[in-house]
Design a protein around this motif. Sequence first.
Motif, short mmCIF file in Angstrom:
data_model
loop_
_atom_site.label_atom_id
_atom_site.label_comp_id
_atom_site.label_asym_id
_atom_site.label_seq_id
_atom_site.Cartn_x
_atom_site.Cartn_y
_atom_site.Cartn_z
N ARG A 1 -2.34 41.15 -20.30
CA ARG A 1 -1.31 41.28 -21.34
C ARG A 1 0.09 41.43 -20.75
O ARG A 1 1.07 40.99 -21.37
N VAL A 2 0.20 42.02 -19.54
CA VAL A 2 1.54 42.26 -18.99
C VAL A 2 1.93 41.25 -17.92
O VAL A 2 3.13 41.03 -17.67
N ALA A 3 0.95 40.62 -17.25
CA ALA A 3 1.28 39.69 -16.16
C ALA A 3 1.75 38.35 -16.72
O ALA A 3 1.36 37.92 -17.81
N SER A 4 2.60 37.67 -15.94
CA SER A 4 3.07 36.34 -16.33
C SER A 4 1.92 35.34 -16.24
O SER A 4 1.21 35.31 -15.23
N PRO A 5 1.70 34.52 -17.28
CA PRO A 5 0.61 33.53 -17.24
C PRO A 5 0.72 32.55 -16.09
O PRO A 5 -0.25 31.90 -15.74
N GLU A 6 1.91 32.43 -15.50
CA GLU A 6 2.11 31.51 -14.38
C GLU A 6 1.85 32.18 -13.03
O GLU A 6 1.90 31.51 -11.99
N SER A 7 1.60 33.48 -13.03
CA SER A 7 1.46 34.19 -11.76
C SER A 7 0.07 34.01 -11.18
O SER A 7 -0.90 33.70 -11.88
N PHE A 8 -0.02 34.25 -9.88
CA PHE A 8 -1.30 34.11 -9.19
C PHE A 8 -2.27 35.19 -9.62
O PHE A 8 -3.47 34.93 -9.81
N VAL A 9 -1.78 36.42 -9.80
CA VAL A 9 -2.67 37.51 -10.20
C VAL A 9 -3.24 37.25 -11.58
O VAL A 9 -4.39 37.60 -11.88
N TYR A 10 -2.45 36.65 -12.46
CA TYR A 10 -2.96 36.31 -13.80
C TYR A 10 -4.08 35.28 -13.68
O TYR A 10 -5.13 35.38 -14.32
N LEU A 11 -3.85 34.24 -12.86
CA LEU A 11 -4.84 33.17 -12.70
C LEU A 11 -6.19 33.72 -12.25
O LEU A 11 -7.23 33.42 -12.84
N THR A 12 -6.18 34.55 -11.19
CA THR A 12 -7.44 35.01 -10.62
C THR A 12 -8.17 35.97 -11.55
O THR A 12 -9.39 35.93 -11.67
N ASN A 13 -7.42 36.82 -12.25
CA ASN A 13 -8.07 37.74 -13.17
C ASN A 13 -8.51 37.05 -14.46
O ASN A 13 -9.53 37.41 -15.05
N TRP A 14 -7.76 36.03 -14.88
CA TRP A 14 -8.21 35.21 -16.01
C TRP A 14 -9.52 34.51 -15.66
O TRP A 14 -10.45 34.46 -16.47
N ALA A 15 -9.61 33.99 -14.44
CA ALA A 15 -10.83 33.31 -14.00
C ALA A 15 -12.00 34.28 -13.99
O ALA A 15 -13.11 33.95 -14.43
N ASP A 16 -11.77 35.49 -13.50
CA ASP A 16 -12.83 36.48 -13.45
C ASP A 16 -13.31 36.86 -14.85
O ASP A 16 -14.50 37.07 -15.07
N GLU A 17 -12.39 36.91 -15.79
CA GLU A 17 -12.71 37.28 -17.17
C GLU A 17 -13.39 36.14 -17.93
O GLU A 17 -14.23 36.36 -18.80
#
Length: 561
Positions: A199-215
């Motif tokens: 909810r707080v990370a930028s959708p373009e960020s790397f941390v968002y990508l990896t955690n989105w993938a995990d979810e």
Amino acid sequence: MCVMVIAKGNNIINRIKVISTAAVIAMAAAGCHKSADSTPDLEQLYAEVDEEIGRSHIYETEKDRRISQLRHNLSRVDDDRSRLMIYDDLITEYQSYVCDSALKYVEEAQVLAEQSGNRHAQLRLLLKKADIASHAGLFTEAHEMLTKVSEGDLDTTLKTEYYSAYCALSYYETEYLPAGEYTLKSREARRNYTDSLLRVASPESFVYLTNWADETMHKEPGLVKQRLESELKKYMPGTREYSIIASTLARVYEQTSDLKMQKAYLAKTAISDIKGAVKENMAMRELATKVFEEGDIERANLYMKSSLDDATYYAACMSGAQSGRMLPVIDTAYASRQKSQQKHLRSLITITSFLLAMAITGLVVILRQMRHVKRANKMVQQSNEELSAMSERLQQANDALAETNKELRKSNRTAEEYAGLFMDFCSVTISNLQKYHLTLRTLALQGNVKGILKKLDKGDASSETLKVFYQKFDDAILNLYPNFADKVNELLQPDGRVVLKSGERLNTELRILALMKIGLGDGEQMADFLRCSLSTVYTYRSKLKRRALNPEKFEEEVLSI
């Protein structure tokens, strides 16, 4: 897998590294990124992992050089802002390399941030310290650090790091702790913190990508594969981003029961971790387990020990404990395999020693027989001279001389037969020695018996035996036919005669003719004797005929020498 936020800022050393390795990266790009629908060559990937393990000290030396440069830079700057930047770079270098050093520099940076009154830096460094502690298995300490942080004091960037640190802590707790109620609570906490992070990370960020993938991997694995494999092409092996994406892809393929692709991405992750000198890793341990299940005990032993060495170097109790669970199993299987191979090796050595003793005994017997034949020839020659002087007076002596000559020819044929049998026997023995040498080398490679390899590499026993064998063959032929080379040259055209090099008694052409002379005229026998192809033997014979004074009868004339 939840991951810590990739440190932002001006990482000077990493930029220098990127610039210095740009050419190598460009050359390697095509080979390192395969599309999802290509079939991975696991053996080639395993071989690359093996090779990179052997080169790991090179990458560690390069990292130590960068760290030394940062330390030097730290001692030369005075302003707090520059020192904090260098501290960030040192922490980045150490956080997946040596956790104790990473924590040490975090603490030093915290002192500097507190002295300068930089509240934002203090919070950021506290989150970084908690994240490093969780990666090292210091879960209680990590919880204590995170409870000191109030969400109300955090801006968006720090909230992202806050949730990321909690995600990593929850993830490693579920990996390390035994199954039970506490593990279930950690999994639930991890899901909650992942939701907050997204909810707080930028959708373009790397941390968002990896955690989105995990979810998302459990619900839409195909979508996750497609996006991660596309993103993987943006990074090179050796970068932390490449390792994280590759390891996440391995878990996605595990989720879809695609074992081959899972192992391929585990291997790619392990290669990237080695190139990046990452000591805090899990891919090597998981890969060791997979190759052990395949039955490759030697490679599993290598990978598991490499994983345990990395965990010890990093000082991570979690990774060391996980590796330690599997290492005794692999060690036991490896020791059993080694014992069986050593038993087989001893049997081979015994058999080969017996064959070698037989070969030596046969050689001694044949040499004695050849000396007897030589003495007999000399005696017959003396008899011929005496009989020639008496030929005009004693007609009856001519009959006796003819009979003696007949016996002499029979003796020569017997000697030729003995020589032929001897040569054939020795040839077979040499072949066996060569096969044994190859067997020893293969066993040594499988067993990692370095002493045997070094001993074999110092000298090729079969090659030396073959060299001595040819010398003995030359001696035997020239003992039987002292002027053999001269007689052959008399049958050849002046410009086509055989010219021996310095130290040579016979060469390949003369040996072929000598084999014909003693009755081994079959092409396959010659090829086996000379260790060459059948076509090579035919080529030599054809060339000799073309150079002969009488090509049609050349081989018959050789037999009559």
